[in-house]
Motif scaffolding. Sequence first.
Motif, PDB file in Angstrom:
ATOM      1  N   PHE A  76     -36.245  -1.294 -63.354  1.00  0.00           N
ATOM      2  CA  PHE A  76     -36.604  -2.421 -62.943  1.00  0.00           C
ATOM      3  C   PHE A  76     -37.903  -1.816 -61.716  1.00  0.00           C
ATOM      4  CE2 PHE A  76     -37.771  -6.631 -63.132  1.00  0.00           C
ATOM      5  CZ  PHE A  76     -38.951  -7.133 -62.219  1.00  0.00           C
ATOM      6  N   VAL A  77     -39.022  -2.087 -62.560  1.00  0.00           N
ATOM      7  CA  VAL A  77     -40.625  -2.042 -61.404  1.00  0.00           C
ATOM      8  C   VAL A  77     -40.379  -3.110 -61.012  1.00  0.00           C
ATOM      9  CG1 VAL A  77     -42.585  -0.614 -61.681  1.00  0.00           C
ATOM     10  CG2 VAL A  77     -41.343   0.145 -62.537  1.00  0.00           C
ATOM     11  N   GLY A  78     -40.256  -2.996 -59.589  1.00  0.00           N
ATOM     12  CA  GLY A  78     -41.058  -4.424 -58.540  1.00  0.00           C
ATOM     13  C   GLY A  78     -42.321  -4.327 -58.505  1.00  0.00           C
ATOM     14  N   SER A 126     -41.066   2.735 -52.711  1.00  0.00           N
ATOM     15  CA  SER A 126     -40.674   1.392 -53.771  1.00  0.00           C
ATOM     16  C   SER A 126     -40.372   1.324 -53.839  1.00  0.00           C
ATOM     17  CB  SER A 126     -42.241   0.980 -54.378  1.00  0.00           C
ATOM     18  OG  SER A 126     -41.333  -0.546 -55.306  1.00  0.00           O
ATOM     19  N   SER A 127     -38.968   0.926 -54.130  1.00  0.00           N
ATOM     20  CA  SER A 127     -37.611   0.473 -54.614  1.00  0.00           C
ATOM     21  C   SER A 127     -37.047  -0.868 -55.121  1.00  0.00           C
ATOM     22  CB  SER A 127     -36.675   0.940 -53.448  1.00  0.00           C
ATOM     23  OG  SER A 127     -36.838   2.585 -52.868  1.00  0.00           O
ATOM     24  N   THR A 128     -36.216  -0.517 -55.980  1.00  0.00           N
ATOM     25  CA  THR A 128     -35.581  -2.074 -56.372  1.00  0.00           C
ATOM     26  C   THR A 128     -33.954  -2.224 -56.201  1.00  0.00           C
ATOM     27  OG1 THR A 128     -37.379  -2.651 -58.319  1.00  0.00           O
ATOM     28  CG2 THR A 128     -35.606  -3.471 -59.241  1.00  0.00           C
ATOM     29  N   ALA A 132     -24.717  -6.224 -55.516  1.00  0.00           N
ATOM     30  CA  ALA A 132     -23.327  -5.890 -56.105  1.00  0.00           C
ATOM     31  C   ALA A 132     -22.925  -7.266 -55.622  1.00  0.00           C
ATOM     32  CB  ALA A 132     -22.293  -4.298 -55.697  1.00  0.00           C
ATOM     33  N   ASP A 133     -21.882  -7.603 -57.148  1.00  0.00           N
ATOM     34  CA  ASP A 133     -21.133  -8.824 -56.789  1.00  0.00           C
ATOM     35  C   ASP A 133     -20.576  -9.180 -55.417  1.00  0.00           C
ATOM     36  OD1 ASP A 133     -21.821  -9.523 -59.152  1.00  0.00           O
ATOM     37  OD2 ASP A 133     -19.791  -8.593 -60.612  1.00  0.00           O
ATOM     38  N   GLY A 134     -20.717 -10.269 -54.450  1.00  0.00           N
ATOM     39  CA  GLY A 134     -20.000 -10.682 -53.267  1.00  0.00           C
ATOM     40  C   GLY A 134     -21.019 -10.096 -52.385  1.00  0.00           C
ATOM     41  N   ILE A 135     -21.882  -9.304 -52.922  1.00  0.00           N
ATOM     42  CA  ILE A 135     -22.767  -8.940 -51.516  1.00  0.00           C
ATOM     43  C   ILE A 135     -24.243 -10.361 -50.986  1.00  0.00           C
ATOM     44  CG2 ILE A 135     -24.501  -7.153 -50.705  1.00  0.00           C
ATOM     45  CD1 ILE A 135     -21.381  -6.023 -50.530  1.00  0.00           C
ATOM     46  N   ASP A 136     -23.800 -11.003 -50.164  1.00  0.00           N
ATOM     47  CA  ASP A 136     -25.111 -11.848 -49.664  1.00  0.00           C
ATOM     48  C   ASP A 136     -25.869 -11.110 -49.372  1.00  0.00           C
ATOM     49  OD1 ASP A 136     -26.171 -14.097 -49.223  1.00  0.00           O
ATOM     50  OD2 ASP A 136     -24.921 -14.623 -47.087  1.00  0.00           O
ATOM     51  N   PHE A 137     -27.437 -11.110 -49.883  1.00  0.00           N
ATOM     52  CA  PHE A 137     -28.569 -10.281 -49.662  1.00  0.00           C
ATOM     53  C   PHE A 137     -28.961 -11.088 -48.985  1.00  0.00           C
ATOM     54  CE2 PHE A 137     -32.115  -7.519 -49.930  1.00  0.00           C
ATOM     55  CZ  PHE A 137     -31.496  -6.065 -48.834  1.00  0.00           C
ATOM     56  N   HIS A 138     -30.589 -10.723 -48.289  1.00  0.00           N
ATOM     57  CA  HIS A 138     -32.001 -11.295 -48.580  1.00  0.00           C
ATOM     58  C   HIS A 138     -33.118 -10.390 -47.368  1.00  0.00           C
ATOM     59  CE1 HIS A 138     -30.776 -11.868 -44.064  1.00  0.00           C
ATOM     60  NE2 HIS A 138     -29.935 -12.030 -44.430  1.00  0.00           N
ATOM     61  N   SER A 168     -30.931 -11.630 -57.979  1.00  0.00           N
ATOM     62  CA  SER A 168     -30.254 -10.594 -57.912  1.00  0.00           C
ATOM     63  C   SER A 168     -30.710  -9.481 -57.921  1.00  0.00           C
ATOM     64  CB  SER A 168     -29.165 -10.383 -59.040  1.00  0.00           C
ATOM     65  OG  SER A 168     -30.347 -11.220 -60.898  1.00  0.00           O
ATOM     66  N   MET A 169     -32.644  -9.720 -57.871  1.00  0.00           N
ATOM     67  CA  MET A 169     -32.815  -8.028 -57.550  1.00  0.00           C
ATOM     68  C   MET A 169     -34.024  -8.918 -56.407  1.00  0.00           C
ATOM     69  SD  MET A 169     -34.752  -6.856 -60.929  1.00  0.00           S
ATOM     70  CE  MET A 169     -33.435  -5.505 -62.547  1.00  0.00           C
ATOM     71  N   PHE A 170     -34.193  -7.170 -55.551  1.00  0.00           N
ATOM     72  CA  PHE A 170     -35.260  -7.251 -54.620  1.00  0.00           C
ATOM     73  C   PHE A 170     -36.328  -6.227 -54.687  1.00  0.00           C
ATOM     74  CE2 PHE A 170     -31.684 -10.056 -52.858  1.00  0.00           C
ATOM     75  CZ  PHE A 170     -32.141 -10.925 -52.488  1.00  0.00           C
ATOM     76  N   THR A 171     -37.702  -6.045 -54.088  1.00  0.00           N
ATOM     77  CA  THR A 171     -38.299  -5.150 -54.098  1.00  0.00           C
ATOM     78  C   THR A 171     -38.077  -4.238 -52.802  1.00  0.00           C
ATOM     79  OG1 THR A 171     -39.903  -5.367 -55.949  1.00  0.00           O
ATOM     80  CG2 THR A 171     -40.676  -3.916 -53.394  1.00  0.00           C
ATOM     81  N   VAL A 172     -37.631  -3.417 -51.961  1.00  0.00           N
ATOM     82  CA  VAL A 172     -37.222  -2.663 -50.869  1.00  0.00           C
ATOM     83  C   VAL A 172     -38.389  -1.665 -50.629  1.00  0.00           C
ATOM     84  CG1 VAL A 172     -35.778  -1.351 -49.562  1.00  0.00           C
ATOM     85  CG2 VAL A 172     -35.126  -3.677 -51.088  1.00  0.00           C
ATOM     86  N   TYR A 173     -39.818  -2.001 -49.795  1.00  0.00           N
ATOM     87  CA  TYR A 173     -40.362  -1.241 -48.898  1.00  0.00           C
ATOM     88  C   TYR A 173     -39.830  -0.200 -48.070  1.00  0.00           C
ATOM     89  CZ  TYR A 173     -44.024  -3.307 -52.499  1.00  0.00           C
ATOM     90  OH  TYR A 173     -44.533  -3.944 -52.920  1.00  0.00           O
TER      91      TYR A 173
END
Length: 328
Positions: A76-78, A126-128, A132-138, A168-173
């Motif tokens: 997936f390209v963010g 640039s990453s996507t 995982a289930d149970g990981i609380d990311f923000h 359930s998806m984030f762009t990480v720079y």
Amino acid sequence: MTIYRELNEMDIDLKQYEEQDLSHFEKKQWEKRVLKKVKKQKPSQVKKYMGVAAAMLVATGLSLSTGIVSIANMPFVGETIEKYLNQNENLDFSSYKTAIGQTAENEKGKLTLNEVMIDGGRLLISSTYEPADGIDFHHKMHPMPKVKMNGKDLTSSTGGQSIELNNSMFTVYNEVQLKEIPIGEKVRFHIEYDRLDLEMKMNQPWVFDIEVPTEKLAAASKTITLDQKIKLENGRFIKLEKMIVTPISTVLYYDWPGEENHIAFKIVSGSGTEILPDTVSVTPEESYNRFSAIDMDSEKYYVVPFEHSANPSADKPGKLPEQSIPIN
């Protein structure tokens, strides 16, 4: 006859194609789309949309099998690197970017390295990220990589930014400042993420080994040796070392043993346009100001020092003389 009826009535032999299952996330996305359409329609319309969904899945299955468009395996390209550099301008640095598309997975989830770009002493990534289930990311959490260039650790600093795409998806720079990037040849990078955030260590790091060509960037870039000292009123000197001008940005490197950060530089064009720095970094190892790109073929440019901010730790910093240092 509509395209949907044609798809529903199409006679396709799928035996010759390899079957690939959709991922859990992709199945959920299709389910949401179908249910959304169904809820909005009258009962007589439900069968129509279920038929359309089936036809679309058949068509998707064909693409998956032929390998022309592999949704199950396609990263997936963010957001693009251009969006990180400037959200408000329609930039296109395709000629200087390298598409990667590698995915690493561990107990914290999946990270897909989408694209990277070298620019004037830095590596942009640039990453996507799919937790995982149970990981609380923000969005306030920032995975930071450790980077080796051609087998050596030449990183001076690393920054990061996370942008939520959906639940359930984030762009990480990431922006990694590197010393002595050999522009004009292929550069090998070993990129390793061993923490999801500062205090969240991973049992198994995300690891990527990639090669990045820089021939096109080298052909479009210039390195200008300045080797000039600016004397302050208190007798101290700031030594301007060099400027790297690329199609992406302009970087002024200088040496300032005093390490006070109350003086920065701006670029002024011959027509009077002032360009202030986007980034100011003053360290014992390397000080620099980074600006937006300039076109030195169009007009004359000058470097002008100015008082940037009050610094209570500066020892009698002294006033700046009014001066303009020509770049070209």
